[in-house]
Design a protein around this motif. Structure first.
Motif, short mmCIF file in Angstrom:
data_model
loop_
_atom_site.label_atom_id
_atom_site.label_comp_id
_atom_site.label_asym_id
_atom_site.label_seq_id
_atom_site.Cartn_x
_atom_site.Cartn_y
_atom_site.Cartn_z
N ASP A 31 0.84 -1.18 0.00
CA ASP A 31 0.00 0.00 0.00
C ASP A 31 0.89 1.24 0.00
OD1 ASP A 31 -2.88 1.12 0.61
OD2 ASP A 31 -1.50 2.18 1.95
N ARG A 32 0.64 2.18 -0.91
CA ARG A 32 1.51 3.35 -1.05
C ARG A 32 1.41 4.29 0.14
NH1 ARG A 32 4.83 1.19 -4.00
NH2 ARG A 32 5.82 3.23 -4.26
N VAL A 33 0.22 4.39 0.74
CA VAL A 33 0.08 5.24 1.92
C VAL A 33 0.89 4.67 3.08
CG1 VAL A 33 -1.53 6.13 3.65
CG2 VAL A 33 -2.17 6.13 1.23
N ARG A 34 0.81 3.36 3.27
CA ARG A 34 1.57 2.73 4.35
C ARG A 34 3.08 2.82 4.08
NH1 ARG A 34 -1.28 -1.67 7.80
NH2 ARG A 34 -3.41 -0.88 7.77
N LEU A 35 3.47 2.68 2.83
CA LEU A 35 4.89 2.81 2.50
C LEU A 35 5.38 4.22 2.79
CD1 LEU A 35 7.41 1.49 1.35
CD2 LEU A 35 6.66 2.18 -0.93
N ALA A 36 4.55 5.22 2.51
CA ALA A 36 4.94 6.61 2.81
C ALA A 36 5.12 6.81 4.31
CB ALA A 36 3.88 7.57 2.27
N ARG A 37 4.29 6.16 5.12
CA ARG A 37 4.42 6.26 6.57
C ARG A 37 5.70 5.58 7.06
NH1 ARG A 37 -1.93 4.75 7.57
NH2 ARG A 37 -2.80 6.84 7.10
N VAL A 38 6.00 4.42 6.49
CA VAL A 38 7.24 3.73 6.83
C VAL A 38 8.44 4.58 6.43
CG1 VAL A 38 8.69 1.74 6.21
CG2 VAL A 38 6.26 1.41 6.75
N ARG A 39 8.36 5.18 5.27
CA ARG A 39 9.44 6.06 4.78
C ARG A 39 9.69 7.21 5.76
NH1 ARG A 39 7.28 8.09 -0.26
NH2 ARG A 39 6.53 9.89 0.90
N ALA A 40 8.63 7.76 6.34
CA ALA A 40 8.79 8.87 7.29
C ALA A 40 9.32 8.40 8.63
CB ALA A 40 7.45 9.57 7.47
N MET A 41 8.97 7.17 9.02
CA MET A 41 9.34 6.66 10.34
C MET A 41 10.72 6.03 10.39
SD MET A 41 9.63 3.39 11.81
CE MET A 41 8.55 2.37 10.82
N LEU A 42 11.12 5.35 9.33
CA LEU A 42 12.29 4.48 9.38
C LEU A 42 13.60 5.19 9.73
CD1 LEU A 42 12.75 1.49 9.15
CD2 LEU A 42 13.18 1.76 6.71
N PRO A 43 13.93 6.35 9.13
CA PRO A 43 15.20 6.99 9.50
C PRO A 43 15.28 7.33 10.98
CG PRO A 43 14.34 7.94 7.48
CD PRO A 43 13.25 7.08 8.04
N ALA A 44 14.19 7.85 11.55
CA ALA A 44 14.20 8.21 12.97
C ALA A 44 14.36 6.96 13.84
CB ALA A 44 12.92 8.95 13.34
N ALA A 45 13.65 5.89 13.48
CA ALA A 45 13.76 4.65 14.26
C ALA A 45 15.17 4.09 14.20
CB ALA A 45 12.75 3.63 13.73
N MET A 46 15.77 4.11 13.03
CA MET A 46 17.12 3.58 12.88
C MET A 46 18.15 4.45 13.60
SD MET A 46 16.85 0.78 11.26
CE MET A 46 18.56 0.47 10.86
N ARG A 47 17.96 5.77 13.55
CA ARG A 47 18.88 6.65 14.29
C ARG A 47 18.78 6.39 15.79
NH1 ARG A 47 17.66 10.65 10.31
NH2 ARG A 47 15.89 11.38 11.54
N GLY A 48 17.55 6.15 16.26
CA GLY A 48 17.37 5.85 17.68
C GLY A 48 18.10 4.59 18.09
N LEU A 49 18.05 3.56 17.25
CA LEU A 49 18.77 2.32 17.55
C LEU A 49 20.28 2.54 17.49
CD1 LEU A 49 16.67 -0.36 15.60
CD2 LEU A 49 16.72 0.07 18.06
N ARG A 50 20.73 3.37 16.57
CA ARG A 50 22.17 3.67 16.48
C ARG A 50 22.65 4.40 17.73
NH1 ARG A 50 26.24 1.17 14.39
NH2 ARG A 50 25.90 0.55 12.24
N VAL A 51 21.86 5.36 18.19
CA VAL A 51 22.22 6.09 19.41
C VAL A 51 22.28 5.12 20.58
CG1 VAL A 51 21.44 7.81 21.06
CG2 VAL A 51 21.36 8.31 18.62
N GLU A 52 21.29 4.26 20.70
CA GLU A 52 21.25 3.29 21.80
C GLU A 52 22.44 2.32 21.72
OE1 GLU A 52 19.66 1.94 25.34
OE2 GLU A 52 18.95 3.62 24.12
N HIS A 53 22.79 1.96 20.50
CA HIS A 53 23.92 1.04 20.28
C HIS A 53 25.22 1.64 20.78
CE1 HIS A 53 26.26 -2.12 18.42
NE2 HIS A 53 26.94 -1.25 17.69
N GLY A 54 25.35 2.96 20.69
CA GLY A 54 26.57 3.63 21.12
C GLY A 54 26.63 3.93 22.60
#
Length: 216
Positions: A169-192
């Motif tokens: 679904d394109r709407v759901r993909l757009a939401r994932v696109r908006a969320m994913l960088p922030a989620a990944m940055r959060g995991l990177r910060v926690e990893h450090g």
């Protein structure tokens, strides 16, 4: 971004801030200052977001920075353009898996690696120091704001390409696109940090959650 069109109007054409063509030495100086700026941002703290510090570390005068970039706004916009060109595509090898879960896993893995690169740390440091309010950013740093907007457009295109050929679904993909960088940055910060959390399990959880959401 392919390196031929940039937001500040000078990076791709070899022009000074006043629109005059840079000679070979001028182009070399420009590249040197930009590389030093990325290094300062990637290795320093909040104090590294300083055009004066970049000039000192690069061994040039503020007049040289003004000639090349115009002002602080022009410098940061050029840094963003420089990273977009020098750093390559945001998702370096587009996944070709036909299974959605494997495709999501490939994208998450590529982002995880990319966020540990010096250029990613540099951009994070810069964006953290800039005004957080969009209106304030556009007034105080209009060229930098346009460069950030161009990054976001580039990211949107990268995600669309990464999931091309899958029935999502394109709407759901757009939401994932908006969320994913922030989620990944959060995991990177926690990893450090000194953490007792299992970051690998957290990544698996994120992958599974994204897959389930896009599968719905």
């Amino acid at each position: 971004m392919d390196g031929t069109t940039t937001t500040n109007g000078t990076e791709g054409t070899g022009l000074s801030a006043k629109g005059t063509r840079l000679n070979r030495r001028g182009l070399q100086t420009r590249q040197h200052v930009l590389r030093v700026a990325v290094s300062c941002l990637a290795t320093g703290g909040p104090e590294s977001v300083s055009a004066n510090l970049v000039a000192r570390q690069a061994g040039v005068t503020w007049g040289t920075v003004q000639h090349q970039f115009g002002d602080v706004d022009g410098l940061w916009a050029a840094v963003l353009d420089f990273v977009a060109v020098e750093g390559g595509p945001m998702l370096d090898h587009m996944p070709d898996q036909t299974d959605l879960a494997e495709r999501v896993d490939a994208v998450v893995e590529m982002l995880w690696r990319a966020l540990d690169l010096p250029i990613s740390r540099a951009i994070h440091q810069l964006r953290t120091a800039l005004p957080q309010d969009r209106g304030e950013l556009e007034v105080a740093f209009p060229r930098t704001a346009r460069a950030i907007a161009a990054w976001d457009v580039h990211w949107a295109g990268a995600v669309d390409t990464a999931f091309a050929g899958l029935d999502v679904d394109r709407v759901r993909l757009a939401r994932v696109r908006a969320m994913l960088p922030a989620a990944m940055r959060g995991l990177r910060v926690e990893h450090g940090m000194s953490t007792y959390l299992d970051i690998e399990e957290a990544r698996i959880g994120l992958r599974d959650a994204v897959t389930a959401y896009l599968s719905s």
